[in-house]
Write an enzyme that holds these catalytic residues in place. Sequence first.
Site, PDB file in Angstrom:
ATOM      1  CG  ASP A  31      -1.740  -1.243   1.387  1.00 42.63           C
ATOM      2  OD1 ASP A  31      -2.143  -1.820   0.364  1.00 42.63           O
ATOM      3  OD2 ASP A  31      -1.991  -1.645   2.543  1.00 42.63           O
ATOM      4  CD  GLU A  49      -8.790  -2.942  -1.417  1.00 40.77           C
ATOM      5  OE1 GLU A  49      -9.336  -3.026  -0.288  1.00 40.77           O
ATOM      6  OE2 GLU A  49      -7.983  -3.801  -1.825  1.00 40.77           O
TER       7      GLU A  49
HETATM    8  O1  FUB Z   1      -3.264  -3.610   3.331  1.00 44.53           O
HETATM    9  C1  FUB Z   1      -4.586  -3.861   3.779  1.00 44.53           C
HETATM   10  C2  FUB Z   1      -5.568  -3.549   2.703  1.00 44.53           C
HETATM   11  O2  FUB Z   1      -5.286  -4.341   1.562  1.00 44.53           O
HETATM   12  C3  FUB Z   1      -5.522  -2.139   2.193  1.00 44.53           C
HETATM   13  O3  FUB Z   1      -6.088  -1.209   3.041  1.00 44.53           O
HETATM   14  C4  FUB Z   1      -6.203  -2.333   0.892  1.00 44.53           C
HETATM   15  O4  FUB Z   1      -6.110  -1.263   0.019  1.00 44.53           O
HETATM   16  C5  FUB Z   1      -5.518  -3.586   0.384  1.00 44.53           C
HETATM   17  O5  FUB Z   1      -4.279  -3.304  -0.209  1.00 44.53           O
END
Ligand code: FUB
Length: 327
Positions: free
Chosen positions: A19, A226
């Site tokens: 991330d 996301e």
């Molecule tokens: O790293 C945890 C979660 O996985 C993140 O918040 C999302 O975007 C995905 O990458």
Amino acid sequence: MSAKPTPNQPLVRHMYTADPSAHVFEGKLYIYPSHDLDHDGPSNDNGDQYKMEDYHVLSIEDFDSPVVDHGEALHLKDIPWASKQLWAPDAAYKNDTYYLYYPARDHDGIFRLGVATSQSPAGPFTPEPHWMEGSFSIDPAVFVDEDEQAYLYFGGLWGGQLEKWQTGSFEPDAAGPQGEEPALGPQVAILNDDMLSLRSAPKEIKIVDENGAPITAGDEDRRYFEGPWVHKYNGWYYLSYSTGTTHKLVYAVSRDPLGPYTFKGTILTPVIGWTTHHSIVQFQEKWYLFYHDCSMSEGVNHKRSVKFTELSYNEDGTIQTIVYSEL
Ligand code: FUB
């Protein structure tokens, strides 16, 4: 210290990172990743496999110098309101202060967004005692515009709980829209000048196709899942994000940071691993995509590694698709 930064190779190898949010601060490239932990616990659609407990800030002075790990910048135990899962963070600079934005579950298991401050881009960061009032879900990304106005983008489906907030309050059993219904967009809120609080209640961003019709929930190659990121190029705002189930990084553009955004195309094809998450930054005249994959762990979804690659625009402002298998 780590090795020199090499495109499409893990940025660091002494820990798992994911991330990446990359920014240029004080002439250097700073990267704010999640810090993946190894464990034998459950792996499911609720994201229980992502058990992160702290953040490390990384920096690159230039591409001939080693990547620097500045050590632990913030730990879960120092955040009074948070119980677990320090997921994807971001950072911003304003008011002679560096701000670290991060999601975590509160003591009721509900994801909220917190903010912490430092006088240095490398931290350590001091957390505010409470989450940001009005915030929810995951994956904060802060864009500070040329006029200094800051915008907070956020939201993620499934484990990130975005679909549970459609009524304005947390509905633990709520499902997202289906099929031909408009997909849920990310949320955006204008930040106050203090960068610690929301000026206005968050609003959903509309993402539409080339005819102005909403991208639908069933359109999993294009719908928002996301990991929002906003950058500006030639006067256009680019909203890029992960499509989740189809594992792409895609983007949409707008003349207004609040949208609506018109879908444009794919930035990165699926990587090794379920999640794909990124940031886009200009450094020393070139544009870069920071992303992660699970190549270093040979495909273990919660053991990811941050990488970077160069990103190019076409003359018409569209982004050239990066084909992961060709990297
Ligand atoms: O790293 C945890 C979660 O996985 C993140 O918040 C999302 O975007 C995905 O990458």
